[in-house]
Write a protein that holds these residues in place. Structure first.
Motif, PDB file in Angstrom:
ATOM      1  N   ALA A 114      47.474  64.904  37.602  1.00 29.04           N
ATOM      2  CA  ALA A 114      46.346  65.916  36.712  1.00 29.04           C
ATOM      3  C   ALA A 114      46.778  65.636  35.217  1.00 29.04           C
ATOM      4  N   TYR A 115      46.312  66.344  35.069  1.00 26.65           N
ATOM      5  CA  TYR A 115      46.039  66.636  33.094  1.00 26.65           C
ATOM      6  C   TYR A 115      46.399  68.003  32.830  1.00 26.65           C
ATOM      7  N   VAL A 116      47.438  68.436  32.346  1.00 29.17           N
ATOM      8  CA  VAL A 116      47.330  69.819  31.858  1.00 29.17           C
ATOM      9  C   VAL A 116      47.339  70.388  30.279  1.00 29.17           C
TER      10      VAL A 116
ATOM     11  N   ALA B  61      44.520  75.047  31.268  1.00 32.56           N
ATOM     12  CA  ALA B  61      44.221  74.437  31.780  1.00 32.56           C
ATOM     13  C   ALA B  61      44.550  73.245  32.555  1.00 32.56           C
ATOM     14  N   ALA B  62      43.933  72.908  33.769  1.00 35.75           N
ATOM     15  CA  ALA B  62      43.918  71.504  34.206  1.00 35.75           C
ATOM     16  C   ALA B  62      43.254  70.519  34.788  1.00 35.75           C
ATOM     17  N   GLN B  63      42.989  69.455  34.551  1.00 37.91           N
ATOM     18  CA  GLN B  63      41.912  68.572  34.231  1.00 37.91           C
ATOM     19  C   GLN B  63      42.099  67.343  34.945  1.00 37.91           C
ATOM     20  N   PRO B  64      40.850  67.086  36.258  1.00 38.69           N
ATOM     21  CA  PRO B  64      40.885  65.881  36.857  1.00 38.69           C
ATOM     22  C   PRO B  64      41.050  64.622  35.550  1.00 38.69           C
ATOM     23  N   LYS B  65      40.587  64.844  34.408  1.00 37.77           N
ATOM     24  CA  LYS B  65      40.690  62.741  34.543  1.00 37.77           C
ATOM     25  C   LYS B  65      41.173  63.394  32.800  1.00 37.77           C
ATOM     26  N   TRP B  66      41.443  62.303  31.721  1.00 40.07           N
ATOM     27  CA  TRP B  66      41.801  62.630  30.346  1.00 40.07           C
ATOM     28  C   TRP B  66      40.680  62.892  29.609  1.00 40.07           C
TER      29      TRP B  66
ATOM     30  N   THR C 161      45.381  67.313  23.548  1.00 37.36           N
ATOM     31  CA  THR C 161      46.325  68.293  24.003  1.00 37.36           C
ATOM     32  C   THR C 161      46.748  68.463  25.605  1.00 37.36           C
ATOM     33  N   LEU C 162      45.819  67.375  26.131  1.00 33.70           N
ATOM     34  CA  LEU C 162      46.151  66.853  28.120  1.00 33.70           C
ATOM     35  C   LEU C 162      46.806  66.386  27.750  1.00 33.70           C
ATOM     36  N   GLU C 163      47.565  66.884  28.651  1.00 39.76           N
ATOM     37  CA  GLU C 163      49.539  65.473  29.285  1.00 39.76           C
ATOM     38  C   GLU C 163      49.424  65.079  30.539  1.00 39.76           C
ATOM     39  N   GLU C 164      49.173  63.969  31.159  1.00 43.23           N
ATOM     40  CA  GLU C 164      49.821  63.775  32.402  1.00 43.23           C
ATOM     41  C   GLU C 164      50.088  64.570  32.923  1.00 43.23           C
ATOM     42  N   VAL C 165      50.243  64.714  34.296  1.00 44.60           N
ATOM     43  CA  VAL C 165      52.008  65.597  34.927  1.00 44.60           C
ATOM     44  C   VAL C 165      51.509  65.105  36.511  1.00 44.60           C
ATOM     45  N   ALA C 166      52.924  64.492  37.437  1.00 42.82           N
ATOM     46  CA  ALA C 166      52.418  64.322  38.756  1.00 42.82           C
ATOM     47  C   ALA C 166      52.009  65.546  39.587  1.00 42.82           C
TER      48      ALA C 166
ATOM     49  N   ASP D 162      55.267  55.925  40.292  1.00 42.46           N
ATOM     50  CA  ASP D 162      54.306  55.625  40.478  1.00 42.46           C
ATOM     51  C   ASP D 162      52.918  56.545  40.737  1.00 42.46           C
ATOM     52  N   LEU D 163      53.875  58.158  40.782  1.00 45.68           N
ATOM     53  CA  LEU D 163      52.856  59.092  40.516  1.00 45.68           C
ATOM     54  C   LEU D 163      52.711  59.541  39.764  1.00 45.68           C
ATOM     55  N   LEU D 164      52.584  58.266  38.206  1.00 43.74           N
ATOM     56  CA  LEU D 164      51.842  58.707  36.721  1.00 43.74           C
ATOM     57  C   LEU D 164      50.947  57.604  36.632  1.00 43.74           C
ATOM     58  N   GLN D 165      50.127  57.575  36.213  1.00 43.56           N
ATOM     59  CA  GLN D 165      49.828  56.130  36.094  1.00 43.56           C
ATOM     60  C   GLN D 165      49.697  55.665  34.184  1.00 43.56           C
ATOM     61  N   SER D 166      50.581  56.786  33.458  1.00 46.04           N
ATOM     62  CA  SER D 166      50.178  56.179  32.494  1.00 46.04           C
ATOM     63  C   SER D 166      51.840  55.303  32.643  1.00 46.04           C
TER      64      SER D 166
END
Length: 461
Positions: free
Chosen positions: A11-13, A19-24, A36-41, A189-193
């Motif tokens: 997710a991207y918070v 707020a959480a977003q499904p994609k960046w 301001t969106l950062e990838e989180v597991a 593997d939980l993250l794609q970055s």
């Protein structure tokens, strides 16, 4: 097509509104903030964050959470293990605490991997050690170990960058000490970055911290630094670990300093001194001897001060150079000191000492590459600057320390008697110190000038 419930999700918070977003995307849809969106597991469906792919830990049941009363707790004394390097044990607070996580940062090539490999040589003689390298192959590590004279019979090597595979192998035969070189090369593997990103560093470090606490394994994390000298990655990384150590000094210089910035098991700001040689890092057991002036004759602008780094006082030479400036705005350059504080001290010298330097370039340097953060350097800095300005040398056996206030008063600093006793050990015979730091019984062999104002200190030299 049905989705696999075990597939890692991300997710991207937004770090501005949460707020959480499904994609960046470049802009947060909720608050409108940009970048301001950062990838989180996020754990796979049906699993808690502590279970599944997060390092092989079982999900915590509700019966495992217990509320304790502080008065009923009997804290256990944490057993410390010597690393075989006295200066490293000092900055760790007396030795390595099993189950702790230590973050070691520094510039490239300053000696982080060398120091840890030498420590692993001693630790591997009594405890199983696992050295995880994400930057070098086992053959490269073997070549460096041969150059350093490290046999490494008890050191196991693993070249891997996936944190899940690292922890899976460590779970089979848990080591007592594990070195991860470096945290920026690992990924989950939980993250794609990409490895080294903020989210990857945060998540991989969290998994390693959980493993260290669960398996009672001491973990060293090697961290890269930015061009400003701070650890690369999220600031939360320093909050997650138990101890933060920084390498200081120039990569091409002889001496290396390791400073404890944070330590849950020892003194903060403790300093370890090392000398780099052909056989790796060698500890310096008497650092005051290498930082002291060794001039044949007294020279203008040089004075010895006594600073306190952690639990021990150090004698360090402060050098100053004052020269007429051809510029409209004279330069104020400080190496090893806060430049803004130097400008403030020069203003105090003008206002309360009657010496104006508005048309002079002022350069101040702390010998040996040491960075002084305490206010005890105020008085010796001003006396060294005044000595250079007047071209009048100060005695070689003179030492000074003390905080200078904006109203020209000289204030005492902590552990004054300890500083004076350390000065006597190195042949110092005169001292200019705040009146509040003078012991009632005095110090044998030391002529002490107690001052309350900057003007009195200037008159004393």
């Amino acid at each position: 097509m049905a989705t696999n419930p075990q597939r890692p999700r991300a997710a991207y918070v937004c770090n501005a509104c949460g707020a959480a977003q499904p994609k960046w995307s470049g802009q947060c849809a909720d608050c409108g903030a940009w970048n301001t969106l950062e990838e989180v597991a996020r754990p796979p469906a049906g699993q808690s964050r502590a279970g599944g792919r997060g390092g092989g830990f079982a999900a915590a049941g509700p019966t495992e959470s217990v509320i304790h009363t502080l008065a009923d707790l009997r804290p256990e004394e944490r057993v410390r293990t010597s690393t075989g390097i006295g200066e490293l044990d000092r900055v760790l607070g007396g030795g390595l605490v099993i189950g702790s996580v230590v973050l070691l940062g520094g510039d490239p090539g300053i000696g982080k991997s060398t120091l840890l490999l030498q420590a692993c040589e001693s630790l591997g003689a009594e405890h199983p050690v696992l050295y995880v390298s994400g930057e070098e192959s086992p053959q490269q590590i073997g070549l460096r170990a041969r150059r350093l004279g490290v046999v490494g019979a008890g050191i196991r090597l693993l070249a891997e960058t996936c944190v899940e595979r690292v922890l899976a192998l460590a779970e089979r035969d848990p080591p007592r000490v594990m070195v991860v070189d470096s945290i920026q090369t690992l990924y989950t593997d939980l993250l794609q970055s990409a490895p080294g990103s903020v989210s990857q560093v945060r998540e991989t470090a969290a998994q390693l911290v959980r493993f260290a606490k669960r398996a009672d394994t001491a973990v060293f994390l090697v961290g890269h630094v930015t061009k400003e000298g701070a650890l690369a990655g999220p600031r939360v990384l320093e909050h997650m670990v138990d101890t933060v150590l920084y390498f200081e000094g120039e990569s091409g210089g002889t001496f290396r300093l390791v400073r404890a910035i944070k330590n849950r098991f020892g003194a903060v700001n403790e300093l370890g001194v090392f000398a780099m040689g052909d056989r790796g890092l060698r500890e310096v057991k008497n650092p005051s001897a290498i930082f002291l002036a060794r001039h044949d004759q007294p020279v203008p602008g040089s004075l010895v001060m006594v600073t306190r780094e952690g639990t021990r006082p150090l004698l360090i030479e402060v050098q100053a150079l004052v020269d007429e400036s051809p510029l409209a705005n004279p330069r104020r350059v400080a190496l090893g000191l806060d430049q803004n504080r130097l400008s403030m001290l020069l203003a105090v010298l003008h206002r309360h000492g009657g010496v104006a330097m508005f048309n002079q370039d002022v350069f101040v340097n702390v010998v040996g590459g040491v960075r002084i953060g305490e206010t005890a350097a105020d008085l010796p800095v001003l006396l060294a600057v005044l000595s250079s300005y007047r071209d009048r040398p100060l005695p070689l056996d003179l030492v000074a320390f003390g905080e200078v206030g904006l109203s020209g008063e000289v204030r005492p600093v902590p552990n004054g008697p300890d500083r004076l006793r350390e000065a006597v050990k190195h042949g110092i015979r005169r001292a200019i110190v705040p009146a509040g730091n003078v012991p009632k019984e005095g110090v044998e062999g030391l002529d002490i000038l107690a001052v309350k104002t900057l003007a009195a200190a200037i008159d004393g030299v």
